[in-house]
Design a protein around this motif. Structure first.
Motif, PDB file in Angstrom:
ATOM      1  N   GLY A  86       0.772  -1.238   0.000  1.00 12.49           N
ATOM      2  CA  GLY A  86       0.000   0.000   0.000  1.00 12.49           C
ATOM      3  C   GLY A  86       0.798   1.280   0.000  1.00 12.49           C
ATOM      4  N   LEU A  87       2.112   1.185  -0.105  1.00 15.32           N
ATOM      5  CA  LEU A  87       2.928   2.397  -0.060  1.00 15.32           C
ATOM      6  C   LEU A  87       3.537   2.718  -1.421  1.00 15.32           C
ATOM      7  CD1 LEU A  87       4.839   2.004   3.327  1.00 15.32           C
ATOM      8  CD2 LEU A  87       2.711   3.226   2.860  1.00 15.32           C
ATOM      9  N   ALA A  88       3.635   4.008  -1.696  1.00 19.90           N
ATOM     10  CA  ALA A  88       4.267   4.475  -2.929  1.00 19.90           C
ATOM     11  C   ALA A  88       5.783   4.604  -2.767  1.00 19.90           C
ATOM     12  CB  ALA A  88       3.668   5.820  -3.332  1.00 19.90           C
ATOM     13  N   ALA A  89       6.253   4.615  -1.513  1.00 19.67           N
ATOM     14  CA  ALA A  89       7.687   4.731  -1.205  1.00 19.67           C
ATOM     15  C   ALA A  89       7.924   4.017   0.127  1.00 19.67           C
ATOM     16  CB  ALA A  89       8.089   6.198  -1.106  1.00 19.67           C
ATOM     17  N   PRO A  90       9.159   3.643   0.412  1.00 21.47           N
ATOM     18  CA  PRO A  90       9.435   2.967   1.690  1.00 21.47           C
ATOM     19  C   PRO A  90       9.115   3.870   2.888  1.00 21.47           C
ATOM     20  CG  PRO A  90      11.302   2.773   0.187  1.00 21.47           C
ATOM     21  CD  PRO A  90      10.346   3.747  -0.439  1.00 21.47           C
ATOM     22  N   VAL A  91       8.786   3.241   3.993  1.00 19.55           N
ATOM     23  CA  VAL A  91       8.534   3.954   5.247  1.00 19.55           C
ATOM     24  C   VAL A  91       9.830   4.649   5.659  1.00 19.55           C
ATOM     25  CG1 VAL A  91       7.940   3.712   7.696  1.00 19.55           C
ATOM     26  CG2 VAL A  91       6.873   2.216   5.995  1.00 19.55           C
ATOM     27  N   GLU A  92       9.705   5.892   6.085  1.00 19.93           N
ATOM     28  CA  GLU A  92      10.861   6.603   6.637  1.00 19.93           C
ATOM     29  C   GLU A  92      10.708   6.614   8.150  1.00 19.93           C
ATOM     30  OE1 GLU A  92      12.632  10.118   4.727  1.00 19.93           O
ATOM     31  OE2 GLU A  92      10.843  10.040   3.433  1.00 19.93           O
ATOM     32  N   THR A  93      11.715   6.111   8.856  1.00 24.73           N
ATOM     33  CA  THR A  93      11.681   6.051  10.304  1.00 24.73           C
ATOM     34  C   THR A  93      12.767   6.945  10.872  1.00 24.73           C
ATOM     35  OG1 THR A  93      10.869   3.775  10.225  1.00 24.73           O
ATOM     36  CG2 THR A  93      11.837   4.510  12.305  1.00 24.73           C
ATOM     37  N   PHE A  94      12.362   7.815  11.802  1.00 25.18           N
ATOM     38  CA  PHE A  94      13.293   8.723  12.464  1.00 25.18           C
ATOM     39  C   PHE A  94      13.244   8.460  13.962  1.00 25.18           C
ATOM     40  CE2 PHE A  94      11.392  10.854   8.812  1.00 25.18           C
ATOM     41  CZ  PHE A  94      12.484  11.309   8.103  1.00 25.18           C
ATOM     42  N   PHE A  95      14.360   8.058  14.538  1.00 22.55           N
ATOM     43  CA  PHE A  95      14.454   7.994  15.993  1.00 22.55           C
ATOM     44  C   PHE A  95      14.899   9.381  16.431  1.00 22.55           C
ATOM     45  CE2 PHE A  95      14.503   3.562  14.963  1.00 22.55           C
ATOM     46  CZ  PHE A  95      13.786   2.992  15.994  1.00 22.55           C
ATOM     47  N   ILE A  96      14.184   9.932  17.384  1.00 24.94           N
ATOM     48  CA  ILE A  96      14.452  11.309  17.780  1.00 24.94           C
ATOM     49  C   ILE A  96      14.713  11.399  19.280  1.00 24.94           C
ATOM     50  CG2 ILE A  96      13.196  12.350  15.858  1.00 24.94           C
ATOM     51  CD1 ILE A  96      10.785  12.708  17.628  1.00 24.94           C
ATOM     52  N   PHE A 156      10.637  20.331  20.928  1.00 25.68           N
ATOM     53  CA  PHE A 156      11.809  20.494  20.088  1.00 25.68           C
ATOM     54  C   PHE A 156      12.640  19.228  20.215  1.00 25.68           C
ATOM     55  CE2 PHE A 156      16.053  22.691  19.547  1.00 25.68           C
ATOM     56  CZ  PHE A 156      15.901  22.924  18.190  1.00 25.68           C
ATOM     57  N   SER A 157      12.956  18.597  19.086  1.00 28.56           N
ATOM     58  CA  SER A 157      13.664  17.315  19.100  1.00 28.56           C
ATOM     59  C   SER A 157      14.790  17.323  18.084  1.00 28.56           C
ATOM     60  CB  SER A 157      12.691  16.172  18.757  1.00 28.56           C
ATOM     61  OG  SER A 157      11.573  16.186  19.603  1.00 28.56           O
ATOM     62  N   GLN A 158      15.696  16.364  18.256  1.00 26.81           N
ATOM     63  CA  GLN A 158      16.815  16.202  17.330  1.00 26.81           C
ATOM     64  C   GLN A 158      16.765  14.794  16.760  1.00 26.81           C
ATOM     65  OE1 GLN A 158      20.708  16.694  19.104  1.00 26.81           O
ATOM     66  NE2 GLN A 158      21.588  17.306  17.146  1.00 26.81           N
ATOM     67  N   VAL A 159      16.964  14.667  15.457  1.00 26.31           N
ATOM     68  CA  VAL A 159      17.013  13.358  14.814  1.00 26.31           C
ATOM     69  C   VAL A 159      18.332  12.710  15.208  1.00 26.31           C
ATOM     70  CG1 VAL A 159      16.999  12.122  12.605  1.00 26.31           C
ATOM     71  CG2 VAL A 159      15.544  14.149  12.911  1.00 26.31           C
ATOM     72  N   PHE A 166      16.770  18.833  13.050  1.00 25.19           N
ATOM     73  CA  PHE A 166      15.903  19.022  14.213  1.00 25.19           C
ATOM     74  C   PHE A 166      14.448  19.004  13.763  1.00 25.19           C
ATOM     75  CE2 PHE A 166      19.974  20.891  15.063  1.00 25.19           C
ATOM     76  CZ  PHE A 166      20.252  20.494  16.359  1.00 25.19           C
ATOM     77  N   ILE A 167      13.572  18.745  14.717  1.00 20.30           N
ATOM     78  CA  ILE A 167      12.132  18.756  14.444  1.00 20.30           C
ATOM     79  C   ILE A 167      11.465  19.659  15.470  1.00 20.30           C
ATOM     80  CG2 ILE A 167      10.019  17.393  14.286  1.00 20.30           C
ATOM     81  CD1 ILE A 167      11.834  14.947  13.686  1.00 20.30           C
ATOM     82  N   VAL A 168      10.701  20.600  14.963  1.00 21.80           N
ATOM     83  CA  VAL A 168       9.885  21.463  15.811  1.00 21.80           C
ATOM     84  C   VAL A 168       8.457  20.960  15.668  1.00 21.80           C
ATOM     85  CG1 VAL A 168       9.098  23.814  16.232  1.00 21.80           C
ATOM     86  CG2 VAL A 168      11.430  23.413  15.428  1.00 21.80           C
ATOM     87  N   PHE A 169       7.838  20.615  16.789  1.00 20.09           N
ATOM     88  CA  PHE A 169       6.485  20.074  16.817  1.00 20.09           C
ATOM     89  C   PHE A 169       5.643  21.017  17.650  1.00 20.09           C
ATOM     90  CE2 PHE A 169       3.198  17.562  18.863  1.00 20.09           C
ATOM     91  CZ  PHE A 169       2.744  16.718  17.871  1.00 20.09           C
TER      92      PHE A 169
END
Length: 173
Positions: A86-96, A156-159, A166-169
């Motif tokens: 069901g996916l058009a591209a592989p799942v991207e997984t980020f541990f943060i 605020f997180s860091q990959v 970084f990820i701002v949520f």
């Protein structure tokens, strides 16, 4: 303070249009299963405004063992099986790594009845060597953003695999 034992995971799914409803249901099942699982701090699913075939799951666990155990549940296998076709591209997984800790109670705070929360997730790539400066600026801004009217969550997180990403949520009503 950040608890080093917590495990935070962000997954991005690019879902084929014909699988959208199946994925939404599988994600709903997975999130409710995860929230009730031992060691879970929070779990949520989102889709992108303007591109509802791009879906996200974000989870926080008390430790990596709880996350691994949960990834073997029937609900997790449902997502995994759908991902095969069901996916058009592989799942991207980020541990943060969260750069400031929220309690389980804070993450699970329900919006008020009249709220219709909007979540914004911003990936920020900084130039190598500027990470510490960027961190210090965001630490100052974090308390101001958290106290804004209508603000529900600001994180605020860091990959972990990219020291300059970084990820701002932010979630607000």
């Amino acid at each position: 303070a950040v608890l080093s034992s917590t495990t935070a995971v962000l997954k991005q799914y690019h879902v084929k249009a014909s699988f959208q409803d199946k994925f939404l249901e599988a994600m709903r099942v997975y999130i409710f299963s995860s929230i009730s699982a031992r060691g879970n701090i929070m779990a949520a699913a989102y889709y992108e405004k303007g591109d509802s075939n791009t879906m996200w799951i974000i989870e926080r666990w008390g430790n990596r063992t709880s996350y691994r155990y949960n990834s073997k549940t029937a609900a997790a296998k449902l997502i995994s099986n759908l991902s095969k076709t069901g996916l058009a591209a592989p799942v991207e997984t980020f541990f943060i790594k969260d750069l400031e800790f929220f309690s389980k109670k804070m993450w699970r705070m329900a919006p008020k009845a009249h709220d219709q929360p909007i979540t914004v997730m911003l990936f920020v790539d900084v130039k190598p060597g500027t990470e510490h400066h960027f961190l210090s600026l965001n630490q100052l801004a974090m308390s101001a953003f958290r106290n804004e009217p209508g603000g529900l969550i600001f994180q605020f997180s860091q990959v972990l695999s990219h020291k300059t990403r970084f990820i701002v949520f932010k979630q607000f009503s």
